[in-house]
Design an enzyme around this catalytic site. Structure first.
Site, mmCIF file in Angstrom:
data_model
loop_
_atom_site.group_PDB
_atom_site.id
_atom_site.type_symbol
_atom_site.label_atom_id
_atom_site.label_comp_id
_atom_site.label_asym_id
_atom_site.label_seq_id
_atom_site.Cartn_x
_atom_site.Cartn_y
_atom_site.Cartn_z
ATOM 1 C CB VAL A 76 1.720 -6.180 5.048
ATOM 2 C CG1 VAL A 76 2.218 -6.214 6.529
ATOM 3 C CG2 VAL A 76 2.472 -5.125 4.432
ATOM 4 C CB SER A 77 3.277 -11.840 6.777
ATOM 5 O OG SER A 77 4.542 -11.923 5.540
#
Ligand SMILES: C[S@@+](CC[C@H](N)C(=O)[O-])C[C@H]1O[C@@H](n2cnc3c(N)ncnc32)[C@H](O)[C@@H]1O
Length: 408
Positions: A76-77
């Site tokens: 999840v960036s």
């Protein structure tokens, strides 16, 4: 208990968004009110349930799947990266009512997009890995975003026959633009994509015109690389145990790195350029100019120990522009302080033709300066576009597309 937890998560989320907004202001950018509202609304903790709340609201990526060697396959960036790309996606037109395809599914960004497109828009997120799509589906449902469509497929290809999107946002590092990405965009639709050229990844905001794309903005980015049909590994030549040359656009058979064995043992040459900058900022435009104007361009990556020992003195240990020619090497050096506010671009070189290669790179730094320190505009054309249709600029030929860098 639940009420307290929720309050704490809300507090952490608002603090994170305040910091994101301040950092953007420092960079001269503005957080659009609807993007800010989305960031303040979507509970990031629901998309990274495996980490504690503080970590969920730290401004870092959360790796959710790794290869055996420990490198990231899925994440999840980081919120700042997501925000920068959402600002590119938003552009001047906004996203209300847009139909969006997200490539690479963490769940979180898809939820933010869902908030941004509103009732009349739609969001489809696609990932090549079914573990990732299963996870994204679970997290989206847990956070109440049941109407985001989650698809498992290799996004190199068209996702749904004939369907067009106003925005395709790629959240994985690409090396090329496959035809399906242009083909799935509406006329004047926007593609936001972290694209690797010459060893550096930039997120480009590209608008479709006919069968071409033209850039509206770009910024440095970092992403896990594409898998599947679009996968493309760079390759490297070791100059020393702690210093490596990465060659991303030159095919291995076209470049004999054995000549560079021991090159750093040669005496170091230095060339000043007379090009003065204020310092404190990354010279991303200059680096792309060098990449597109120098033959046999590579990125030199150095371990910190090689810098500390004085073996090399690069502009950045994480990657500095380098030029290899037979048994000689030049690279962009650390800026030389002339005063507190003035720094000079320097080139260093090693090898029998060091003088020649350092001058070659220094000349290009001066040429960039003389041209008014321009920023690049990227034109993406299909690989089979006739030569005479290409805009003026430096052409980089990929597998499916030609990238033309124009300087203005
Ligand atoms: C950085 S993660 C996505 C982050 C996500 N958008 C978020 O909300 O933070 C990149 C994802 O791209 C996926 N990916 C890699 N190659 C792909 C391909 N060819 N097609 C679709 N997805 C791909 C990976 O499986 C990985 O889950």
């Amino acid at each position: 208990m639940t009420a307290d937890m929720t309050t704490h998560a809300d507090l952490l989320r608002h603090t994170l968004v305040d910091t994101l907004a301040q950092n953007l202001t420092r960079r001269g950018l503005t957080l659009f009110p609807d993007v800010e509202r989305a960031l303040r609304t979507v509970p990031r903790d629901k998309f990274v349930p495996e980490v504690e709340l503080e970590r969920a609201y730290a401004d870092t990526a959360v790796v959710t799947k790794r290869r055996e060697d420990g490198t990231g396959l899925s994440s999840v960036s980081a919120p700042n990266m997501i925000t920068d790309m959402l600002l590119q996606a938003h552009g001047t037109r906004g996203l209300a009512g847009a139909h969006v395809l997200e490539i690479g599914s963490g769940g979180y960004n898809a939820a933010l997009l869902r908030e941004l497109v509103g009732e009349s828009g739609s969001v489809t997120t696609v990932d090549i890995d079914s573990e990732v799509t299963d996870r994204a589906r679970r997290c989206l449902d847990a956070a109440g975003y049941h109407d985001v469509a989650v698809v498992c497929a290799d996004a190199e290809y068209e996702i749904e026959a004939g369907r067009r999107y106003d925005l395709i946002i790629v959240t994985v590092g690409a090396w090329d633009i496959p035809p399906a990405w242009i083909g799935q965009l509406t006329d004047s639709g926007v593609l936001v994509v972290p694209l690797r050229t010459h060893g550096t990844t930039r997120s480009w905001e590209l608008r479709r015109t006919g069968d071409q794309l033209i850039s509206l903005s770009n910024m440095l980015a970092g992403f896990v690389p594409m898998q599947g049909a679009g996968q493309r590994e760079g390759w490297s030549v070791a100059l020393h145990e702690q210093v490596t040359l990465w060659l991303n656009e030159i095919y291995q058979q076209q470049f004999d790195g054995t000549h560079l064995d021991g090159v750093l043992a040669h005496e170091r040459r230095e060339a000043g350029t007379g090009v003065i900058v204020p310092g404190g900022r990354r010279s991303a435009d200059l680096d792309l100019w060098l990449a597109t104007h120098l033959p046999d361009f590579a990125m030199m990556i150095s371990q910190q120990s090689a810098v500390t020992s004085g073996l090399v003195s690069p502009a950045s240990p994480f990657g500095t522009p380098a030029l290899a020619h037979d048994s000689s090497l030049a690279y962009r050096g650390r800026l030389k302080a002339l005063s507190d506010t003035e720094f000079e671009h320097i080139v260093y070189g090693h090898g029998p033709d060091a003088e020649q290669v350092v001058q070659q790179m220094a000349e290009q730094i001066r040429a960039w300066d003389a041209a008014g320190r321009p920023a690049p505009t990227l034109h993406v054309t299909p690989i089979d576009a006739p030569e005479h249709d290409l805009p003026h600029g430096q052409v980089l030929t990929k597998r499916h597309s030609r990238l033309v860098f124009a300087w203005n």
